[in-house]
Design a protein around this motif. Structure first.
Motif, short mmCIF file in Angstrom:
data_model
loop_
_atom_site.label_atom_id
_atom_site.label_comp_id
_atom_site.label_asym_id
_atom_site.label_seq_id
_atom_site.Cartn_x
_atom_site.Cartn_y
_atom_site.Cartn_z
N GLU A 250 49.61 0.67 -31.56
CA GLU A 250 50.96 0.68 -31.02
C GLU A 250 50.98 1.15 -29.57
OE1 GLU A 250 53.57 -0.65 -32.55
OE2 GLU A 250 52.07 -1.21 -34.04
N GLY A 251 50.03 2.02 -29.22
CA GLY A 251 49.97 2.46 -27.83
C GLY A 251 49.61 1.34 -26.88
N THR A 252 48.73 0.44 -27.34
CA THR A 252 48.38 -0.70 -26.48
C THR A 252 49.58 -1.60 -26.22
OG1 THR A 252 47.66 -1.95 -28.44
CG2 THR A 252 45.98 -0.71 -27.24
N ARG A 253 50.54 -1.59 -27.15
CA ARG A 253 51.74 -2.40 -26.96
C ARG A 253 52.46 -2.00 -25.67
NH1 ARG A 253 54.57 -5.06 -30.81
NH2 ARG A 253 53.50 -3.86 -32.45
N PHE A 254 52.56 -0.68 -25.42
CA PHE A 254 53.28 -0.19 -24.24
C PHE A 254 52.41 -0.30 -22.99
CE2 PHE A 254 55.00 2.07 -27.94
CZ PHE A 254 56.35 1.76 -27.81
N VAL A 255 51.09 -0.14 -23.15
CA VAL A 255 50.21 -0.24 -22.00
C VAL A 255 50.17 -1.67 -21.47
CG1 VAL A 255 47.81 -0.03 -21.23
CG2 VAL A 255 48.80 1.72 -22.71
N VAL A 256 49.99 -2.62 -22.37
CA VAL A 256 49.89 -4.03 -21.96
C VAL A 256 51.22 -4.52 -21.40
CG1 VAL A 256 49.44 -6.37 -22.79
CG2 VAL A 256 48.06 -4.47 -23.63
N ALA A 257 52.32 -3.97 -21.88
CA ALA A 257 53.63 -4.39 -21.38
C ALA A 257 53.80 -4.08 -19.89
CB ALA A 257 54.74 -3.71 -22.19
N VAL A 265 51.23 -14.77 -25.59
CA VAL A 265 49.92 -14.99 -26.20
C VAL A 265 48.86 -14.15 -25.50
CG1 VAL A 265 48.16 -16.72 -26.69
CG2 VAL A 265 50.58 -17.30 -26.93
N GLN A 266 48.95 -14.03 -24.20
CA GLN A 266 47.98 -13.24 -23.45
C GLN A 266 48.12 -11.76 -23.76
OE1 GLN A 266 49.20 -14.71 -19.59
NE2 GLN A 266 47.32 -15.94 -19.39
N VAL A 267 49.34 -11.31 -23.96
CA VAL A 267 49.56 -9.90 -24.32
C VAL A 267 48.86 -9.58 -25.64
CG1 VAL A 267 51.31 -8.24 -25.08
CG2 VAL A 267 51.70 -9.63 -23.04
N ALA A 268 49.03 -10.46 -26.63
CA ALA A 268 48.37 -10.25 -27.92
C ALA A 268 46.85 -10.25 -27.77
CB ALA A 268 48.81 -11.32 -28.91
N ALA A 269 46.33 -11.15 -26.93
CA ALA A 269 44.88 -11.23 -26.72
C ALA A 269 44.36 -9.96 -26.05
CB ALA A 269 44.54 -12.45 -25.89
N VAL A 270 45.08 -9.45 -25.07
CA VAL A 270 44.65 -8.23 -24.39
C VAL A 270 44.67 -7.05 -25.35
CG1 VAL A 270 45.24 -6.59 -22.56
CG2 VAL A 270 45.34 -9.04 -22.11
N ARG A 271 45.66 -6.98 -26.21
CA ARG A 271 45.70 -5.90 -27.19
C ARG A 271 44.49 -5.95 -28.12
NH1 ARG A 271 50.82 -5.55 -30.61
NH2 ARG A 271 49.83 -3.58 -31.18
N GLU A 272 44.15 -7.14 -28.62
CA GLU A 272 42.98 -7.27 -29.48
C GLU A 272 41.70 -6.93 -28.72
OE1 GLU A 272 43.18 -7.72 -32.61
OE2 GLU A 272 45.33 -8.07 -32.61
N PHE A 273 41.66 -7.28 -27.44
CA PHE A 273 40.49 -6.94 -26.62
C PHE A 273 40.34 -5.42 -26.50
CE2 PHE A 273 38.96 -5.73 -22.39
CZ PHE A 273 37.67 -6.25 -22.43
#
Length: 304
Positions: A250-257, A265-273
């Motif tokens: 959940e923290g990556t959600r705010f960082v990537v935002a 789609v890129q946001v989801a990919a960066v979170r998985e990365f």
């Protein structure tokens, strides 16, 4: 924001339950299980069908039935895969979870297919405010994690748990010592599956809706990551690792935002990365986990 944090705490508890179940199967008995989400789905659908299609079934009985059904399914899978080890067992259990998902997607009469099952009852849902319901369910989840944790601790420190660890280290030597290895493996798989089914039933009653697309193999990977991060073989590590994984996800959600110019789609990919990077770093610098398993020393009877 408060409701969001409470909901994440509930999911951390559900992940903690699944990590405890995986710890019994993998951490204690040494059997690789990549079909966790399949047992989760079996538990969720069992309780949902009994409480929605048969309104006379109260929620506690539906959850109890889910535990019994998933324990039986776990025992059957263990029996069918008794002679498989390592990668072969991982592939078969992964296939089991996909079979469950495909059946749920195509069986219209019972599971309602891809439309899923809705209106699953929850404790006092509709009688209290949504924020109060979240807090109530958080208390139920925390109590469930505590009870299952104590049971798993009892198993780990008991002679039964010592046999499971002996099987994990060398099942042939354990068999030579006179222990029924197949029976112990079957029981361990059944216990771990029952705990996972318990988590699935709670998930259904909390979410009020379940569908096949909610039980994807990625959830199993998250639970494996949680147990690996916390420490394979330790129950405290399983629970804490699950909380850390949910917090990081959940923290990556705010960082990537905060990164400009990224599509959804890129946001989801960066979170998985980022999650994959965390796992690589953890395995590189802390392969035993944050809370590594400590060998339990037992004093011999009559020893000074």
């Amino acid at each position: 924001m408060e409701n969001y944090l409470v909901a994440m705490a509930v999911f951390a508890g559900l992940y903690g339950l699944m990590a405890l179940g995986l710890n019994v199967i993998w951490g204690m008995a040494g059997m690789i299980n990549l079909g966790l989400v399949g047992f989760m789905a079996v538990g969720a659908y069992t309780s949902a069908l009994l409480t929605v299609r048969h309104a006379t079934w109260p929620m506690p009985l539906g959850i109890l039935a889910a535990v019994i059904v998933t324990a039986t399914a776990g025992a059957l899978v263990a029996r069918l895969t008794a002679k498989m080890k390592g990668d072969y067992l991982a592939i078969v259990t992964l296939g089991f979870s996909e079979v469950v998902r495909i059946i749920a997607s195509n069986e219209i009469r019972f599971t309602n297919g891809t439309d899923g099952i809705s209106a699953i009852p929850g404790p006092w849902r509709g009688q209290v405010a949504p924020a109060t319901f979240n807090l109530i369910f958080l208390g139920i989840t925390a109590l469930a994690v505590l009870v299952v944790y104590l049971i798993c601790q009892r198993i780990r420190h008991s002679p039964y748990g010592r046999v499971l660890r002996a099987i994990r280290d060398d099942d042939q030597v354990t068999a030579v010592a006179g222990k029924p290895v197949l029976r112990f493996k079957t029981e361990a798989f059944a216990v771990g599956a029952a705990i996972t089914g318990f988590a699935g039933a709670l998930y259904g009653h909390y979410n009020a809706y379940i569908a096949p697309e909610g039980f994807v193999p990625l959830i199993t990977i998250y639970i494996v990551l949680a147990l690996t991060a916390g420490g394979t073989g330790t129950n405290a590590g399983a629970v804490i690792g699950a909380a850390l994984v949910v917090a990081f996800m959940e923290g990556t959600r705010f960082v990537v935002a905060e990164i400009p110019g990224l599509a959804a789609v890129q946001v989801a990919a960066v979170r998985e990365f980022l999650i994959a990077t965390l796992l690589i770093v953890l395995l590189r610098f802390r392969p035993q986990g944050l809370f590594p398993e400590r060998h339990i020393r037992h004093r011999l009877p009559g020893a000074s």
